[in-house]
Design a protein around this motif. Sequence first.
Motif, PDB file in Angstrom:
ATOM      1  N   GLY A  58       5.358  -4.845   0.006  1.00  0.00           N
ATOM      2  CA  GLY A  58       4.129  -4.328  -0.640  1.00  0.00           C
ATOM      3  C   GLY A  58       2.774  -4.615   0.275  1.00  0.00           C
ATOM      4  O   GLY A  58       1.838  -3.899   0.558  1.00  0.00           O
ATOM      5  N   LEU A  59       2.769  -6.039   0.346  1.00  0.00           N
ATOM      6  CA  LEU A  59       1.329  -6.409   0.954  1.00  0.00           C
ATOM      7  C   LEU A  59       1.336  -6.023   2.373  1.00  0.00           C
ATOM      8  O   LEU A  59       0.304  -5.742   2.822  1.00  0.00           O
ATOM      9  N   ILE A  60       2.565  -5.977   3.257  1.00  0.00           N
ATOM     10  CA  ILE A  60       2.378  -5.589   4.551  1.00  0.00           C
ATOM     11  C   ILE A  60       2.159  -4.106   4.673  1.00  0.00           C
ATOM     12  O   ILE A  60       1.170  -3.995   5.564  1.00  0.00           O
ATOM     13  N   VAL A  61       2.762  -3.415   3.777  1.00  0.00           N
ATOM     14  CA  VAL A  61       2.287  -1.769   4.027  1.00  0.00           C
ATOM     15  C   VAL A  61       1.138  -1.541   3.662  1.00  0.00           C
ATOM     16  O   VAL A  61       0.332  -0.545   4.214  1.00  0.00           O
ATOM     17  N   LYS A  62       0.265  -2.340   2.696  1.00  0.00           N
ATOM     18  CA  LYS A  62      -1.003  -2.098   2.487  1.00  0.00           C
ATOM     19  C   LYS A  62      -1.930  -2.871   3.192  1.00  0.00           C
ATOM     20  O   LYS A  62      -3.433  -2.957   2.845  1.00  0.00           O
ATOM     21  N   MET A  63      -1.603  -3.689   4.230  1.00  0.00           N
ATOM     22  CA  MET A  63      -2.426  -4.666   4.869  1.00  0.00           C
ATOM     23  C   MET A  63      -3.546  -4.038   5.618  1.00  0.00           C
ATOM     24  O   MET A  63      -4.678  -4.318   5.479  1.00  0.00           O
ATOM     25  N   ASP A  64      -3.341  -2.894   6.303  1.00  0.00           N
ATOM     26  CA  ASP A  64      -4.412  -2.164   7.144  1.00  0.00           C
ATOM     27  C   ASP A  64      -5.289  -1.604   5.968  1.00  0.00           C
ATOM     28  O   ASP A  64      -6.567  -1.489   6.290  1.00  0.00           O
ATOM     29  N   ASP A  65      -4.781  -1.068   4.585  1.00  0.00           N
ATOM     30  CA  ASP A  65      -5.760  -0.385   3.885  1.00  0.00           C
ATOM     31  C   ASP A  65      -6.610  -1.482   3.128  1.00  0.00           C
ATOM     32  O   ASP A  65      -7.835  -1.206   3.023  1.00  0.00           O
ATOM     33  N   ILE A  66      -5.921  -2.440   2.944  1.00  0.00           N
ATOM     34  CA  ILE A  66      -6.728  -3.842   2.554  1.00  0.00           C
ATOM     35  C   ILE A  66      -7.833  -4.321   3.397  1.00  0.00           C
ATOM     36  O   ILE A  66      -9.247  -4.294   3.100  1.00  0.00           O
ATOM     37  N   GLY A  67      -7.534  -3.985   4.684  1.00  0.00           N
ATOM     38  CA  GLY A  67      -8.526  -4.509   5.946  1.00  0.00           C
ATOM     39  C   GLY A  67      -9.597  -3.534   5.892  1.00  0.00           C
ATOM     40  O   GLY A  67     -10.684  -3.879   6.277  1.00  0.00           O
ATOM     41  N   LEU A  68      -9.122  -2.148   5.922  1.00  0.00           N
ATOM     42  CA  LEU A  68     -10.423  -1.151   6.052  1.00  0.00           C
ATOM     43  C   LEU A  68     -11.298  -1.242   4.870  1.00  0.00           C
ATOM     44  O   LEU A  68     -12.699  -1.107   5.070  1.00  0.00           O
ATOM     45  N   HIS A  69     -10.640  -1.674   3.605  1.00  0.00           N
ATOM     46  CA  HIS A  69     -11.489  -1.739   2.465  1.00  0.00           C
ATOM     47  C   HIS A  69     -12.599  -3.081   2.608  1.00  0.00           C
ATOM     48  O   HIS A  69     -13.900  -2.756   2.325  1.00  0.00           O
TER      49      HIS A  69
END
Length: 318
Positions: A191-202
């Motif tokens: 879950g953390l891996i697949v959302k890593m780019d979204d977290i980065g954009l935020h």
Amino acid sequence: MPSGLAALLDDVAGITKIAAASLDDVAGAAGKAGTKAVGVVVDDAAVTPGYAMGFTPDRELPIVWKIAVGSFRNKLVFLLPGALLLSAFAPWAVTPILMVGGSYLAFEATEKILEALAGEHTADEPEELALSGPELEAQKVNGAIRTDLILSGEIMAIALADVAGKPLLVQAGALALVGVLLTVAVYGVVGLIVKMDDIGLHLARRKNPVTRSLGRGLVKAMPITMEALTLIGTAAMLWVGGGIIVHGLEHFHLTPIPAWVEGLSHWAQRVPVVGAVTGWLAFALGSAVVGLAVGGTLAGLIHLWHHRKPAVAPDGTA
């Protein structure tokens, strides 16, 4: 009456101590068995994120959750009862099954290496491109759950081999605990891996320059992370698959290959200060070489078999 009550309380206390000891046995057995399965866990964590990629951000975590639920079902509904039946009625079959699973892992890793060397890449199949979003999601989830069944089966078999001498209830508790904890760990990381780019954009939209830099770094690191996970997963499959084969050969007293791997490990342990680390690395390397040899042999035989099959013409004739 008081004596009866005191006796009852003594019995309850005794049962509690036994239960506590059993829980300690379960926790200890689960911890020991779980560490043996770490290589398969690494591969599971490396493989699964690919199934959630390519969807809109709002569907990524629901897809991971669906796969995680399927993984729980695989381990607790199908594999756990099967493992206990195997332990009770055919314990002799555990090692051969492990060796078959180890050979499969080695074969999969070798196939990935051959594909990388040949420069092949997996493109979207035409039938996939024709599917709607929900249909494609269902197909990906089902494919991930099938893959998880194989990896989970290997995890449970490795854990079973390590707790086979324990009472049946301890085995059941340890296998269930291993299954639950490893599933939570794997799919939490996924879950953390697949959302890593979204977290980065935020984070990149924040006013703080340090936070913005961190966010941009996460976005840039995503492709590198996926490549690294692929490499780690492939290496883990080779070392775990080869290690299982080595231990199986040793179990059946087919000692030349296990003796070579053990000898390499003992030689590497002589390094001062870090001998334990170099010894483990040498054993993992030796196991990976065995895994590559077995996987390469299987891949060669399977490819040869496919090339020997007669081609079928459009009218159905050979």
